[in-house]
Enzyme design. Structure first.
Site, short mmCIF file in Angstrom:
data_model
loop_
_atom_site.label_atom_id
_atom_site.label_comp_id
_atom_site.label_asym_id
_atom_site.label_seq_id
_atom_site.Cartn_x
_atom_site.Cartn_y
_atom_site.Cartn_z
N HIS A 20 0.70 -1.29 -0.20
CA HIS A 20 0.25 0.17 0.10
C HIS A 20 1.01 0.78 -0.36
CE1 HIS A 20 -3.85 -2.39 1.44
NE2 HIS A 20 -2.42 -3.36 1.87
N GLU B 161 -7.10 -12.75 6.31
CA GLU B 161 -5.99 -11.51 6.93
C GLU B 161 -6.65 -12.07 8.46
OE1 GLU B 161 -5.48 -7.49 6.66
OE2 GLU B 161 -3.52 -7.65 7.49
N ASP C 136 3.29 -5.37 2.45
CA ASP C 136 2.03 -4.82 3.31
C ASP C 136 2.23 -3.15 2.89
OD1 ASP C 136 -1.16 -4.82 2.96
OD2 ASP C 136 0.04 -6.28 5.24
N ASP C 137 2.53 -2.57 4.43
CA ASP C 137 2.33 -1.63 4.93
C ASP C 137 4.14 -1.52 5.55
OD1 ASP C 137 -0.24 0.09 4.22
OD2 ASP C 137 0.01 -2.34 5.99
N1 ADE Z 1 -5.14 -1.28 4.16
C1 ADE Z 1 -3.57 -0.94 4.44
N2 ADE Z 1 -3.04 -1.99 4.66
C2 ADE Z 1 -3.60 -2.67 4.81
C3 ADE Z 1 -4.10 -4.32 5.58
N3 ADE Z 1 -3.11 -5.25 6.04
N4 ADE Z 1 -5.67 -5.00 5.53
C4 ADE Z 1 -6.82 -4.05 5.44
N5 ADE Z 1 -5.96 -2.97 5.03
C5 ADE Z 1 -5.21 -2.90 4.52
ZN ZN Z 2 -2.53 -4.95 2.07
#
Ligand code: ADE
Ligand code: ZN
Length: 338
Positions: free
Chosen positions: A19, A200, A278-279
């Site tokens: 993201h 998740e 992911d982030d």
């Molecule tokens: N948006 C950003 N990271 C996310 C994640 N791990 N799960 C769901 N939405 C997200």
């Molecule tokens: Zn994600």
């Protein structure tokens, strides 16, 4: 595996679950806050970092949406994306598929065009300067309603040449994929590739819905598939890619300890798992740190590391010549590092 870290660092890789707003490092966030005269709820970089102690997905999302509030101008989106791509160049990432959350910006009054122009310009520069290829995937925020997603899709139609696919992210529990059946059906008719976060925090049923109702071509995360043997069999038979994010899973308490992470099990079950960050600014590591952490925790073999990197290229939305080129780069690297 000796020298695993060095081997991983030099390995040509693809990142398929990133993201862009989650690559926002606190230092840049404060710089842009000042540039745009936006007040952050935290007084310093250190204070903000201290808040990165999450016990579930929602804790993270609350801070993640606050962080976005300092992104206002086209050049902010450029700077954010450029910073990520510069790091990926240093980590030998050769192809990226980047998620962005347009509703996180348009709902604050930032134009869709501003967001996409800034990101796009940085992607073009990364291709020219680093030889990193890329694709953009627009995600719908699942805590919002389908009408909002539909309006976002309307805006994306003018940018079909820049957006390869649509995805689904944000708060999973209570927002099953079926809530977005109509907007995904329309995106499919319009020719977009389809992916969705599923499994998740949500149950295996959400993964079935992503496959059967949304018709996705990849599952983002997919951890909870392992609770359902029939689903595992199906994912393996269909060679359905899973974009797995080990450090994210650790930081969001999807797993208690990386030694309990399902990645190795996924490979043993012949699932097409890939490693992603992911982030990364929030979860303590970019793609190399994810590979290294999971290799150490699970004692992954050299062969398994190579399979994971290979899966990244086979699961990417690439044209045939570029895929062939990147797989060859991978094979050459492996041959040169016996
Ligand atoms: N948006 C950003 N990271 C996310 C994640 N791990 N799960 C769901 N939405 C997200
Ligand atoms: Zn994600």
């Amino acid at each position: 595996m000796n020298n695993a870290r060095t081997f991983i660092e030099g390995l040509p890789k693809a990142e398929l679950h990133l993201h862009i707003e989650g690559s926002f490092e606190p230092e840049l966030m404060f710089e842009l806050a000042q540039r745009n005269s936006v007040r952050l709820a935290y007084g310093s970089v250190a204070e903000l970092r201290e808040a990165y102690a999450f016990s579930e997905l929602q804790d993270f999302l609350d801070i993640y949406y606050q962080g976005m509030s300092v992104l206002v101008e086209e050049r902010d989106f450029y700077d954010l994306t450029h910073a990520y791509l510069r790091r990926m160049h240093a980590q030998n990432v050769r192809h990226v598929e980047i998620f962005f959350d347009p509703q996180g910006h348009t709902d604050r009054g930032v134009d869709f065009t501003t967001v996409i122009d800034g990101i796009w310009r940085a992607l073009q520069d990364a291709w020219r300067n680093y030889g990193i290829s890329s694709q953009l995937i627009m995600c719908f925020l699942r805590h919002l309603d389908q009408n909002s997603a539909m309006r976002t899709l309307d805006q994306a139609l003018a940018y079909k040449d820049r957006i390869v696919g649509v995805g689904l992210d944000s708060s999973e529990l209570g927002h099953p994929p079926s809530k977005f059946a109509d907007v995904f059906a329309r995106a499919r008719r319009e020719g977009f590739r389809l992916v969705a976060h599923a499994g998740e925090e949500g149950p295996p049923e959400y993964i079935y819905e992503a496959l059967d109702v949304l018709h996705v071509q990849r599952i983002d995360h997919g951890n909870r598939a392992l609770e359902d043997p029939a689903l595992i069999e199906r994912l393996a038979a269909e060679n359905m890619p899973l974009t797995v994010c080990p450090l994210s899973n650790l930081r969001l308490c999807v797993v208690e300890d990386l030694r309990d992470h399902p990645l190795q099990k996924m490979l043993e079950l012949r699932l097409c798992a890939t490693v992603n960050s992911d982030d990364p600014a929030y979860f303590g590591g970019y793609i190399n740190e994810n590979f290294v952490a999971v290799q150490e925790a699970l004692q992954l073999t050299r062969k398994q590391i190579i399979v994971l990197a290979r899966n990244g290229f086979t699961a990417a939305f690439l044209d045939a010549p570029r895929r062939t080129q990147l797989l060859r780069e991978l094979d050459d690297y492996v041959a040169a590092h016996p």
